[in-house]
Write a protein that holds these residues in place. Structure first.
Motif, PDB file in Angstrom:
ATOM      1  N   ALA A  59      15.133  -0.017  -9.263  1.00 61.73           N
ATOM      2  CA  ALA A  59      14.338  -1.217  -9.017  1.00 61.73           C
ATOM      3  C   ALA A  59      14.220  -1.483  -7.516  1.00 61.73           C
ATOM      4  O   ALA A  59      13.149  -1.858  -7.022  1.00 61.73           O
ATOM      5  CB  ALA A  59      14.961  -2.417  -9.728  1.00 61.73           C
ATOM      6  N   CYS A  60      15.318  -1.276  -6.785  1.00 65.17           N
ATOM      7  CA  CYS A  60      15.267  -1.402  -5.319  1.00 65.17           C
ATOM      8  C   CYS A  60      14.270  -0.406  -4.729  1.00 65.17           C
ATOM      9  O   CYS A  60      13.470  -0.739  -3.848  1.00 65.17           O
ATOM     10  CB  CYS A  60      16.650  -1.165  -4.728  1.00 65.17           C
ATOM     11  SG  CYS A  60      17.875  -2.449  -5.048  1.00 65.17           S
ATOM     12  N   ALA A  61      14.324   0.831  -5.205  1.00 60.38           N
ATOM     13  CA  ALA A  61      13.424   1.859  -4.689  1.00 60.38           C
ATOM     14  C   ALA A  61      11.966   1.506  -4.966  1.00 60.38           C
ATOM     15  O   ALA A  61      11.096   1.700  -4.103  1.00 60.38           O
ATOM     16  CB  ALA A  61      13.770   3.217  -5.312  1.00 60.38           C
ATOM     17  N   ARG A  62      11.673   0.966  -6.148  1.00 59.27           N
ATOM     18  CA  ARG A  62      10.286   0.632  -6.462  1.00 59.27           C
ATOM     19  C   ARG A  62       9.795  -0.564  -5.648  1.00 59.27           C
ATOM     20  O   ARG A  62       8.617  -0.625  -5.284  1.00 59.27           O
ATOM     21  CB  ARG A  62      10.150   0.412  -7.970  1.00 59.27           C
ATOM     22  CG  ARG A  62      10.195   1.744  -8.738  1.00 59.27           C
ATOM     23  CD  ARG A  62       9.823   1.595 -10.184  1.00 59.27           C
ATOM     24  NE  ARG A  62      10.958   1.469 -11.080  1.00 59.27           N
ATOM     25  CZ  ARG A  62      11.670   2.490 -11.540  1.00 59.27           C
ATOM     26  NH1 ARG A  62      11.412   3.726 -11.139  1.00 59.27           N
ATOM     27  NH2 ARG A  62      12.662   2.291 -12.397  1.00 59.27           N
ATOM     28  N   ARG A  63      10.675  -1.490  -5.351  1.00 57.94           N
ATOM     29  CA  ARG A  63      10.285  -2.573  -4.450  1.00 57.94           C
ATOM     30  C   ARG A  63       9.943  -2.027  -3.070  1.00 57.94           C
ATOM     31  O   ARG A  63       8.985  -2.474  -2.431  1.00 57.94           O
ATOM     32  CB  ARG A  63      11.420  -3.591  -4.339  1.00 57.94           C
ATOM     33  CG  ARG A  63      11.452  -4.621  -5.447  1.00 57.94           C
ATOM     34  CD  ARG A  63      12.357  -5.767  -5.071  1.00 57.94           C
ATOM     35  NE  ARG A  63      12.163  -6.908  -5.933  1.00 57.94           N
ATOM     36  CZ  ARG A  63      12.736  -8.088  -5.732  1.00 57.94           C
ATOM     37  NH1 ARG A  63      13.521  -8.265  -4.694  1.00 57.94           N
ATOM     38  NH2 ARG A  63      12.501  -9.093  -6.552  1.00 57.94           N
ATOM     39  N   ALA A  64      10.748  -1.066  -2.604  1.00 52.94           N
ATOM     40  CA  ALA A  64      10.476  -0.456  -1.305  1.00 52.94           C
ATOM     41  C   ALA A  64       9.144   0.285  -1.321  1.00 52.94           C
ATOM     42  O   ALA A  64       8.369   0.234  -0.353  1.00 52.94           O
ATOM     43  CB  ALA A  64      11.613   0.483  -0.914  1.00 52.94           C
ATOM     44  N   MET A  65       8.847   0.990  -2.424  1.00 53.12           N
ATOM     45  CA  MET A  65       7.544   1.659  -2.546  1.00 53.12           C
ATOM     46  C   MET A  65       6.410   0.651  -2.393  1.00 53.12           C
ATOM     47  O   MET A  65       5.439   0.881  -1.661  1.00 53.12           O
ATOM     48  CB  MET A  65       7.433   2.357  -3.903  1.00 53.12           C
ATOM     49  CG  MET A  65       8.313   3.557  -4.100  1.00 53.12           C
ATOM     50  SD  MET A  65       8.086   4.234  -5.794  1.00 53.12           S
ATOM     51  CE  MET A  65       9.600   5.165  -5.990  1.00 53.12           C
ATOM     52  N   GLU A  66       6.515  -0.457  -3.111  1.00 54.87           N
ATOM     53  CA  GLU A  66       5.461  -1.474  -3.059  1.00 54.87           C
ATOM     54  C   GLU A  66       5.271  -1.997  -1.635  1.00 54.87           C
ATOM     55  O   GLU A  66       4.135  -2.215  -1.194  1.00 54.87           O
ATOM     56  CB  GLU A  66       5.806  -2.619  -4.000  1.00 54.87           C
ATOM     57  CG  GLU A  66       5.658  -2.257  -5.472  1.00 54.87           C
ATOM     58  CD  GLU A  66       5.850  -3.456  -6.374  1.00 54.87           C
ATOM     59  OE1 GLU A  66       5.092  -3.570  -7.357  1.00 54.87           O
ATOM     60  OE2 GLU A  66       6.754  -4.280  -6.094  1.00 54.87           O
ATOM     61  N   LYS A  67       6.369  -2.203  -0.924  1.00 54.83           N
ATOM     62  CA  LYS A  67       6.269  -2.704   0.451  1.00 54.83           C
ATOM     63  C   LYS A  67       5.584  -1.696   1.366  1.00 54.83           C
ATOM     64  O   LYS A  67       5.021  -2.074   2.404  1.00 54.83           O
ATOM     65  CB  LYS A  67       7.654  -3.046   0.983  1.00 54.83           C
ATOM     66  CG  LYS A  67       8.264  -4.268   0.314  1.00 54.83           C
ATOM     67  CD  LYS A  67       9.585  -4.656   0.968  1.00 54.83           C
ATOM     68  CE  LYS A  67      10.132  -5.937   0.357  1.00 54.83           C
ATOM     69  NZ  LYS A  67      11.351  -6.426   1.046  1.00 54.83           N
TER      70      LYS A  67
END
Length: 239
Positions: A59-67
Protein backbone atom coordinates in the motif's frame (compact mmCIF):
# COMPACT_ATOMS: atom_id res chain seq x y z
CA UNK A 1 11.75 9.08 8.84
CA UNK A 2 12.97 7.42 5.63
CA UNK A 3 12.27 10.47 3.47
CA UNK A 4 14.83 12.63 5.29
CA UNK A 5 17.56 10.15 4.35
CA UNK A 6 16.93 10.36 0.59
CA UNK A 7 17.29 12.96 -2.18
CA UNK A 8 14.32 15.23 -2.88
CA UNK A 9 13.56 13.38 -6.11
CA UNK A 10 12.61 10.25 -4.15
CA UNK A 11 9.02 9.77 -2.97
CA UNK A 12 8.88 7.90 0.32
CA UNK A 13 5.67 6.71 2.00
CA UNK A 14 5.70 5.11 5.43
CA UNK A 15 3.28 3.91 8.07
CA UNK A 16 3.74 3.24 11.76
CA UNK A 17 1.39 0.41 12.58
CA UNK A 18 -2.10 1.12 11.23
CA UNK A 19 -1.84 4.88 11.65
CA UNK A 20 -3.41 5.50 8.25
CA UNK A 21 -6.30 3.74 6.61
CA UNK A 22 -6.96 4.82 3.07
CA UNK A 23 -10.32 3.88 1.60
CA UNK A 24 -8.80 4.34 -1.85
CA UNK A 25 -7.37 0.86 -1.41
CA UNK A 26 -10.62 -0.66 -0.20
CA UNK A 27 -11.36 -2.07 3.21
CA UNK A 28 -10.38 -5.68 2.74
CA UNK A 29 -7.09 -5.64 4.58
CA UNK A 30 -5.16 -4.08 7.45
CA UNK A 31 -5.05 -0.30 7.41
CA UNK A 32 -7.71 -0.32 4.70
CA UNK A 33 -5.21 -1.81 2.24
CA UNK A 34 -5.85 -4.69 -0.13
CA UNK A 35 -3.81 -6.90 -2.42
CA UNK A 36 -4.11 -7.68 -6.11
CA UNK A 37 -5.03 -11.34 -6.74
CA UNK A 38 -1.54 -12.24 -7.92
CA UNK A 39 -0.08 -10.72 -4.75
CA UNK A 40 -2.62 -12.41 -2.49
CA UNK A 41 -1.68 -15.77 -3.98
CA UNK A 42 1.87 -15.32 -2.72
CA UNK A 43 0.78 -15.08 0.92
CA UNK A 44 -2.27 -17.35 0.81
CA UNK A 45 -0.73 -19.69 3.40
CA UNK A 46 1.25 -17.12 5.37
CA UNK A 47 0.70 -16.26 9.01
CA UNK A 48 -1.35 -13.09 9.72
CA UNK A 49 1.71 -11.00 10.68
CA UNK A 50 3.37 -11.77 7.34
CA UNK A 51 0.17 -10.95 5.42
CA UNK A 52 -0.24 -7.66 7.26
CA UNK A 53 3.33 -6.48 6.56
CA UNK A 54 3.20 -7.69 2.96
CA UNK A 55 -0.06 -5.79 2.44
CA UNK A 56 0.85 -2.54 4.16
CA UNK A 57 4.24 -2.17 2.50
CA UNK A 58 2.59 -2.59 -0.91
CA UNK A 59 0.00 0.00 0.00
CA UNK A 60 2.91 2.35 0.75
CA UNK A 61 4.46 1.51 -2.62
CA UNK A 62 1.21 2.20 -4.48
CA UNK A 63 0.83 5.55 -2.76
CA UNK A 64 4.35 6.40 -3.89
CA UNK A 65 3.47 5.36 -7.46
CA UNK A 66 0.46 7.68 -7.42
CA UNK A 67 2.60 10.58 -6.19
CA UNK A 68 4.89 9.99 -9.18
CA UNK A 69 1.93 9.91 -11.57
CA UNK A 70 2.12 6.15 -12.14
CA UNK A 71 -1.10 4.09 -11.89
CA UNK A 72 -1.05 1.75 -8.86
CA UNK A 73 -0.24 -1.81 -9.82
CA UNK A 74 0.94 -5.10 -8.31
CA UNK A 75 4.41 -5.33 -6.79
CA UNK A 76 5.61 -8.88 -7.33
CA UNK A 77 8.93 -10.38 -6.23
CA UNK A 78 11.46 -11.13 -8.93
CA UNK A 79 14.87 -12.77 -8.74
CA UNK A 80 16.02 -13.25 -5.12
CA UNK A 81 12.80 -11.59 -3.99
CA UNK A 82 13.68 -8.14 -5.31
CA UNK A 83 10.53 -6.09 -6.06
CA UNK A 84 9.63 -5.71 -9.74
CA UNK A 85 8.78 -2.04 -10.25
CA UNK A 86 6.79 -0.43 -13.08
CA UNK A 87 8.85 0.56 -16.11
CA UNK A 88 10.66 3.83 -15.53
CA UNK A 89 10.84 3.51 -11.73
CA UNK A 90 13.40 2.21 -9.28
CA UNK A 91 12.73 1.73 -5.60
CA UNK A 92 12.96 -0.23 -2.40
CA UNK A 93 10.69 -1.43 0.41
CA UNK A 94 11.18 -2.34 4.04
CA UNK A 95 9.10 -3.53 6.96
CA UNK A 96 9.63 -4.52 10.55
CA UNK A 97 7.42 -4.77 13.63
CA UNK A 98 5.10 -1.74 13.59
CA UNK A 99 6.62 -0.03 10.55
CA UNK A 100 6.46 -0.23 6.75
CA UNK A 101 7.95 2.05 4.09
CA UNK A 102 8.49 2.26 0.35
CA UNK A 103 10.73 4.64 -1.59
CA UNK A 104 10.33 5.17 -5.34
CA UNK A 105 12.06 7.46 -7.81
CA UNK A 106 12.08 7.88 -11.56
CA UNK A 107 14.87 5.87 -13.17
CA UNK A 108 16.05 9.03 -14.93
CA UNK A 109 16.78 10.62 -11.53
CA UNK A 110 18.64 7.83 -9.72
CA UNK A 111 20.36 4.61 -10.76
CA UNK A 112 19.24 2.73 -7.65
CA UNK A 113 17.96 3.14 -4.09
CA UNK A 114 17.90 0.89 -1.04
CA UNK A 115 16.15 1.37 2.31
CA UNK A 116 15.90 -0.64 5.51
CA UNK A 117 14.28 -0.18 8.93
CA UNK A 118 14.85 -2.24 12.06
CA UNK A 119 13.78 -2.14 15.71
CA UNK A 120 16.32 -0.12 17.70
CA UNK A 121 17.47 -3.10 19.73
CA UNK A 122 20.70 -5.09 19.94
CA UNK A 123 21.13 -7.95 17.50
CA UNK A 124 20.51 -11.42 18.92
CA UNK A 125 23.52 -13.08 20.53
CA UNK A 126 26.05 -14.28 17.95
CA UNK A 127 24.53 -12.53 14.93
CA UNK A 128 27.04 -9.67 14.80
CA UNK A 129 29.96 -12.04 14.20
CA UNK A 130 28.15 -13.59 11.23
CA UNK A 131 27.28 -10.27 9.51
CA UNK A 132 30.37 -8.17 10.19
CA UNK A 133 34.06 -7.96 9.40
CA UNK A 134 36.71 -7.81 12.16
CA UNK A 135 37.49 -4.19 11.22
CA UNK A 136 33.81 -3.29 11.50
CA UNK A 137 33.60 -4.75 15.00
CA UNK A 138 36.59 -2.63 16.03
CA UNK A 139 34.86 0.41 14.52
CA UNK A 140 31.63 -0.31 16.40
CA UNK A 141 33.48 -0.64 19.71
CA UNK A 142 35.12 2.74 19.11
CA UNK A 143 31.76 4.33 18.30
CA UNK A 144 30.29 2.93 21.50
CA UNK A 145 33.24 4.14 23.60
CA UNK A 146 33.10 7.65 22.13
CA UNK A 147 29.33 8.02 22.06
CA UNK A 148 27.58 11.01 23.61
CA UNK A 149 23.86 11.71 23.88
CA UNK A 150 21.27 9.04 23.17
CA UNK A 151 22.76 5.53 22.86
CA UNK A 152 22.79 3.84 19.45
CA UNK A 153 22.70 0.10 18.96
CA UNK A 154 25.51 0.15 16.42
CA UNK A 155 25.37 -3.60 15.78
CA UNK A 156 21.77 -3.38 14.57
CA UNK A 157 22.60 -0.23 12.60
CA UNK A 158 25.40 -2.09 10.82
CA UNK A 159 23.02 -4.90 9.91
CA UNK A 160 20.50 -2.38 8.55
CA UNK A 161 23.12 -0.52 6.53
CA UNK A 162 24.24 -3.79 4.91
CA UNK A 163 20.62 -4.55 4.02
CA UNK A 164 20.24 -1.12 2.36
CA UNK A 165 23.52 -1.58 0.50
CA UNK A 166 22.36 -4.95 -0.84
CA UNK A 167 18.99 -3.56 -1.93
CA UNK A 168 20.76 -0.82 -3.91
CA UNK A 169 23.39 -3.24 -5.24
CA UNK A 170 21.24 -6.05 -6.59
CA UNK A 171 19.22 -4.11 -9.24
CA UNK A 172 22.51 -2.80 -10.65
CA UNK A 173 24.32 -6.14 -10.76
CA UNK A 174 21.86 -9.02 -10.52
CA UNK A 175 24.38 -10.62 -8.16
CA UNK A 176 24.41 -11.61 -4.53
CA UNK A 177 26.47 -9.44 -2.15
CA UNK A 178 27.59 -11.20 1.01
CA UNK A 179 27.79 -9.42 4.36
CA UNK A 180 31.57 -9.87 4.19
CA UNK A 181 31.84 -8.10 0.82
CA UNK A 182 31.14 -4.55 2.02
CA UNK A 183 33.08 -2.75 4.75
CA UNK A 184 30.94 -0.07 6.42
CA UNK A 185 32.08 2.95 8.41
CA UNK A 186 29.67 5.30 10.19
CA UNK A 187 29.85 8.99 10.93
CA UNK A 188 27.56 10.66 13.48
CA UNK A 189 26.26 14.20 12.94
CA UNK A 190 25.46 16.37 16.00
CA UNK A 191 21.73 17.03 16.33
CA UNK A 192 18.59 16.54 18.41
CA UNK A 193 18.48 12.82 17.67
CA UNK A 194 21.04 10.21 16.54
CA UNK A 195 21.72 10.75 12.84
CA UNK A 196 24.60 10.47 10.41
CA UNK A 197 26.12 9.07 7.26
CA UNK A 198 27.96 5.91 6.30
CA UNK A 199 30.18 4.66 3.52
CA UNK A 200 30.14 1.05 2.34
CA UNK A 201 33.44 0.18 0.68
CA UNK A 202 32.84 -2.66 -1.78
CA UNK A 203 35.34 -5.49 -1.45
CA UNK A 204 34.33 -7.09 -4.76
CA UNK A 205 34.09 -5.50 -8.23
CA UNK A 206 31.30 -2.92 -8.08
CA UNK A 207 28.57 -2.08 -10.57
CA UNK A 208 29.33 0.19 -13.52
CA UNK A 209 27.25 3.38 -13.26
CA UNK A 210 27.75 6.38 -15.52
CA UNK A 211 30.66 4.64 -17.21
CA UNK A 212 32.54 4.12 -13.94
CA UNK A 213 32.94 1.11 -11.69
CA UNK A 214 31.78 2.05 -8.22
CA UNK A 215 34.06 1.26 -5.33
CA UNK A 216 31.65 2.30 -2.61
CA UNK A 217 28.08 3.29 -1.79
CA UNK A 218 27.21 6.25 0.42
CA UNK A 219 24.22 6.26 2.75
CA UNK A 220 22.49 7.98 5.65
CA UNK A 221 21.02 6.72 8.92
CA UNK A 222 18.76 7.88 11.71
CA UNK A 223 17.24 6.64 14.96
CA UNK A 224 13.69 7.66 15.85
CA UNK A 225 10.58 6.37 17.66
CA UNK A 226 12.19 3.11 18.74
CA UNK A 227 13.36 2.36 15.19
CA UNK A 228 16.50 2.86 13.17
CA UNK A 229 16.57 3.40 9.43
CA UNK A 230 19.22 3.44 6.73
CA UNK A 231 19.12 4.46 3.09
CA UNK A 232 21.45 4.33 0.10
CA UNK A 233 20.92 6.29 -3.12
CA UNK A 234 23.09 5.78 -6.20
CA UNK A 235 23.27 8.70 -8.65
CA UNK A 236 23.81 8.21 -12.37
CA UNK A 237 26.97 10.29 -12.24
CA UNK A 238 28.80 9.33 -9.03
CA UNK A 239 31.12 11.95 -7.57
Amino acid sequence: MIEELLPATVVAVETHGDEWADSAYGAGGPGGATLYPEEAALVARAVPKRVREFTLVRACARRAMEKLGVPPQPVLPGERGAPQWPAGLVGSMTHCEGYCAAALVRADDLASVGIDAEPHQPLPEGVLDSVSLPAERVHLRALTANASGDPVHWDRLLFSAKESVYKAWFPLTGRWLDFSEADIEFTAVPGPHPYGTFRARLLVPGPVVGGRELGYFDGRWTVRRGLLATAVSVPHQPA
